[in-house]
Design an enzyme around this catalytic site. Structure first.
Site, PDB file in Angstrom:
ATOM      1  N   MET A   1      70.060  -1.266  35.910  1.00  0.00           N
ATOM      2  CA  MET A   1      69.943  -1.247  34.600  1.00  0.00           C
ATOM      3  C   MET A   1      70.781  -0.155  34.108  1.00  0.00           C
ATOM      4  SD  MET A   1      66.296  -1.262  33.186  1.00  0.00           S
ATOM      5  CE  MET A   1      65.697   0.524  32.791  1.00  0.00           C
ATOM      6  N   PRO A   2      71.892   0.179  33.707  1.00  0.00           N
ATOM      7  CA  PRO A   2      72.752  -1.317  35.071  1.00  0.00           C
ATOM      8  C   PRO A   2      72.156  -0.084  36.224  1.00  0.00           C
ATOM      9  CG  PRO A   2      74.405   0.838  33.765  1.00  0.00           C
ATOM     10  CD  PRO A   2      72.879   0.497  33.449  1.00  0.00           C
ATOM     11  N   HIS A   3      72.966  -1.058  37.664  1.00  0.00           N
ATOM     12  CA  HIS A   3      73.452  -0.623  39.127  1.00  0.00           C
ATOM     13  C   HIS A   3      74.567  -0.844  39.651  1.00  0.00           C
ATOM     14  CE1 HIS A   3      72.120   0.161  43.091  1.00  0.00           C
ATOM     15  NE2 HIS A   3      72.459  -1.017  43.781  1.00  0.00           N
ATOM     16  N   SER A  35      73.929   3.252  28.049  1.00  0.00           N
ATOM     17  CA  SER A  35      72.780   3.771  28.653  1.00  0.00           C
ATOM     18  C   SER A  35      72.389   5.693  28.865  1.00  0.00           C
ATOM     19  CB  SER A  35      72.803   3.531  30.753  1.00  0.00           C
ATOM     20  OG  SER A  35      74.069   1.676  30.617  1.00  0.00           O
ATOM     21  N   SER A  41      71.344   3.433  38.738  1.00  0.00           N
ATOM     22  CA  SER A  41      71.775   3.817  39.659  1.00  0.00           C
ATOM     23  C   SER A  41      73.252   3.382  40.414  1.00  0.00           C
ATOM     24  CB  SER A  41      70.072   3.385  40.604  1.00  0.00           C
ATOM     25  OG  SER A  41      70.090   1.679  40.163  1.00  0.00           O
TER      26      SER A  41
END
Length: 75
Positions: A1-3, A35, A41
């Site tokens: 989230m985000p990846h 973010s 990640s």
């Protein structure tokens, strides 16, 4: 989230280079998606050239409409 899952041909990256890559990508996501650093990640998956067709078939071609940067090649 985000990846983010980066897939690329094998590279000989040091741990320091991998850390720098992750930091740069994280910085971009923080700036553009608002973010938090703790939410990001990043994976690095190295794929042999002879196996790239499977990446194309399963991840790139089916999602062409969703790609915000399309490749300059086709398979």
């Amino acid at each position: 989230m985000p990846h983010v899952d980066i897939k690329c041909f094998p590279r000989e990256l040091t741990d320091e280079q991998k850390t720098a890559l992750a930091a740069d990508i994280t910085e971009v996501l923080i700036r553009h998606l608002n973010s938090k650093e703790s939410a990001v990640s990043v994976a690095l998956t190295q794929v042999e050239p002879d196996a790239w067709q499977a990446v194309w078939d399963s991840e790139i071609a089916p999602q062409m409409a969703q790609l915000i940067k399309k490749p300059g090649y086709s398979m």
